[in-house]
Design a protein around this motif. Structure first.
Motif, PDB file in Angstrom:
ATOM      1  N   ALA A 119       0.822  -1.208   0.000  1.00  0.00           N
ATOM      2  CA  ALA A 119       0.000   0.000   0.000  1.00  0.00           C
ATOM      3  C   ALA A 119       0.855   1.257   0.000  1.00  0.00           C
ATOM      4  N   LEU A 120       1.911   1.256   0.811  1.00  0.00           N
ATOM      5  CA  LEU A 120       2.777   2.442   0.871  1.00  0.00           C
ATOM      6  C   LEU A 120       3.440   2.723  -0.472  1.00  0.00           C
ATOM      7  N   ARG A 121       3.650   1.696  -1.255  1.00  0.00           N
ATOM      8  CA  ARG A 121       4.283   1.860  -2.566  1.00  0.00           C
ATOM      9  C   ARG A 121       3.261   2.005  -3.694  1.00  0.00           C
ATOM     10  N   GLY A 122       1.993   1.932  -3.331  1.00  0.00           N
ATOM     11  CA  GLY A 122       0.956   2.078  -4.344  1.00  0.00           C
ATOM     12  C   GLY A 122       0.891   0.919  -5.319  1.00  0.00           C
ATOM     13  N   ILE A 123       1.286  -0.255  -4.879  1.00  0.00           N
ATOM     14  CA  ILE A 123       1.246  -1.442  -5.743  1.00  0.00           C
ATOM     15  C   ILE A 123      -0.204  -1.799  -6.069  1.00  0.00           C
ATOM     16  N   GLY A 156      -4.928   8.723   1.665  1.00  0.00           N
ATOM     17  CA  GLY A 156      -4.414   9.688   0.704  1.00  0.00           C
ATOM     18  C   GLY A 156      -4.244   9.115  -0.695  1.00  0.00           C
ATOM     19  N   LEU A 157      -4.331   7.793  -0.816  1.00  0.00           N
ATOM     20  CA  LEU A 157      -4.201   7.164  -2.133  1.00  0.00           C
ATOM     21  C   LEU A 157      -5.500   7.209  -2.940  1.00  0.00           C
ATOM     22  N   GLY A 158      -6.553   7.696  -2.314  1.00  0.00           N
ATOM     23  CA  GLY A 158      -7.826   7.819  -3.022  1.00  0.00           C
ATOM     24  C   GLY A 158      -8.760   6.659  -2.755  1.00  0.00           C
ATOM     25  N   ALA A 159     -10.057   6.933  -2.874  1.00  0.00           N
ATOM     26  CA  ALA A 159     -11.076   5.945  -2.530  1.00  0.00           C
ATOM     27  C   ALA A 159     -11.011   4.701  -3.414  1.00  0.00           C
ATOM     28  N   THR A 160     -10.748   4.899  -4.687  1.00  0.00           N
ATOM     29  CA  THR A 160     -10.707   3.744  -5.593  1.00  0.00           C
ATOM     30  C   THR A 160      -9.646   2.749  -5.140  1.00  0.00           C
ATOM     31  N   TYR A 161      -8.476   3.292  -4.782  1.00  0.00           N
ATOM     32  CA  TYR A 161      -7.379   2.409  -4.358  1.00  0.00           C
ATOM     33  C   TYR A 161      -7.676   1.769  -3.013  1.00  0.00           C
ATOM     34  N   TYR A 162      -7.995   2.588  -2.002  1.00  0.00           N
ATOM     35  CA  TYR A 162      -8.085   2.009  -0.665  1.00  0.00           C
ATOM     36  C   TYR A 162      -9.284   1.079  -0.513  1.00  0.00           C
TER      37      TYR A 162
END
Length: 231
Positions: A119-123, A156-162
């Motif tokens: 998650a921290l890397r936005g994988i 902070g990664l956005g709703a779609t991601y989280y």
């Protein structure tokens, strides 16, 4: 005819002495045998820096605090630290077989804690899901009970991601029928008093909070009681 008291004492003395010697030589009522000691149970903690105890002395890290907590509750356990700082689900997937094959004792329970670094890397959550799915499949093939420790993605990664990321853990717990602890950092995340200066890794007090909340789930998983998916 009654004999004199002195003669009676002389005749009785050897009998009394013999009885005393027999009594002294005979063992007292046998003490009950101690109950057989419960065999030690092995817990494999497989994860990243949160499992490894990044930034903390070994005595303050997650695995040691969890082991001490369970022992204080009367459980004969050993918690094996298989955490690697910086590990992603891809890294965990690649080293799982080696870890399992290197253990001299088959684990009675595996605590699977991976995904925070993804998650921290936005994988892509699809890759995270695939890796965790493969790890759970491997553990299942070896008949190893699992407690899956979930993770939430930064908002902070956005709703779609989280939303996609957060859903991975309950969905895989249901698919593989394993116990789920929804959020490993529950009660600790974003609290400065419970984290190190980086704001990510728990300090000693933070680990204690994690252990206090997680330990009942670990105990239930070891005992095989209760629902397989924690609520």
């Amino acid at each position: 005819m009654l004999m004199g008291y002195g003669l009676f004492k002389q005749l009785l003395a050897p009998l009394v002495l013999g009885a005393a010697l027999v009594s002294a030589g005979a063992p007292a009522t046998a003490a009950p045998s101690p109950a057989p000691k419960e065999p030690q149970r092995l817990i494999l903690a497989f994860g990243d820096s949160l499992t490894a105890g990044y930034g903390l002395p070994a005595t303050d890290g997650f695995t040691r605090q969890l082991e001490d907590a369970l022992k204080s509750q009367g459980l004969n356990v050993r918690v094996h630290n298989a955490g690697v700082s910086g590990d992603t689900t891809s890294g965990g997937r690649s080293r799982l077989s080696w870890v399992l094959s290197s253990m001299k004792q088959k684990p009675d329970l595996v605590i699977l804690e991976l995904g925070a670094n993804d998650a921290l890397r936005g994988i892509d959550p699809k890759l995270t899901r695939a890796n965790l799915d493969a790890i759970l499949t491997e553990l299942k093939s070896q008949n190893l009970p699992v407690l899956l420790a979930g993770m939430y993605a930064p908002r902070g990664l956005g709703a779609t991601y989280y939303k996609a990321f957060d859903a991975i853990y309950p969905e895989l717990a249901k698919k593989h029928n394993v116990a789920l602890y929804p959020f490993f950092l529950d009660g600790v995340a974003a609290d400065p008093a419970l984290n190190q200066r980086d704001g990510i890794h728990p300090n000693k007090a933070g680990v204690a909070v994690i252990v206090k909340r997680l330990a009942p789930h670990v105990r239930r998983a070891l005992q095989g009681s209760g629902a397989r998916v924690a609520r």
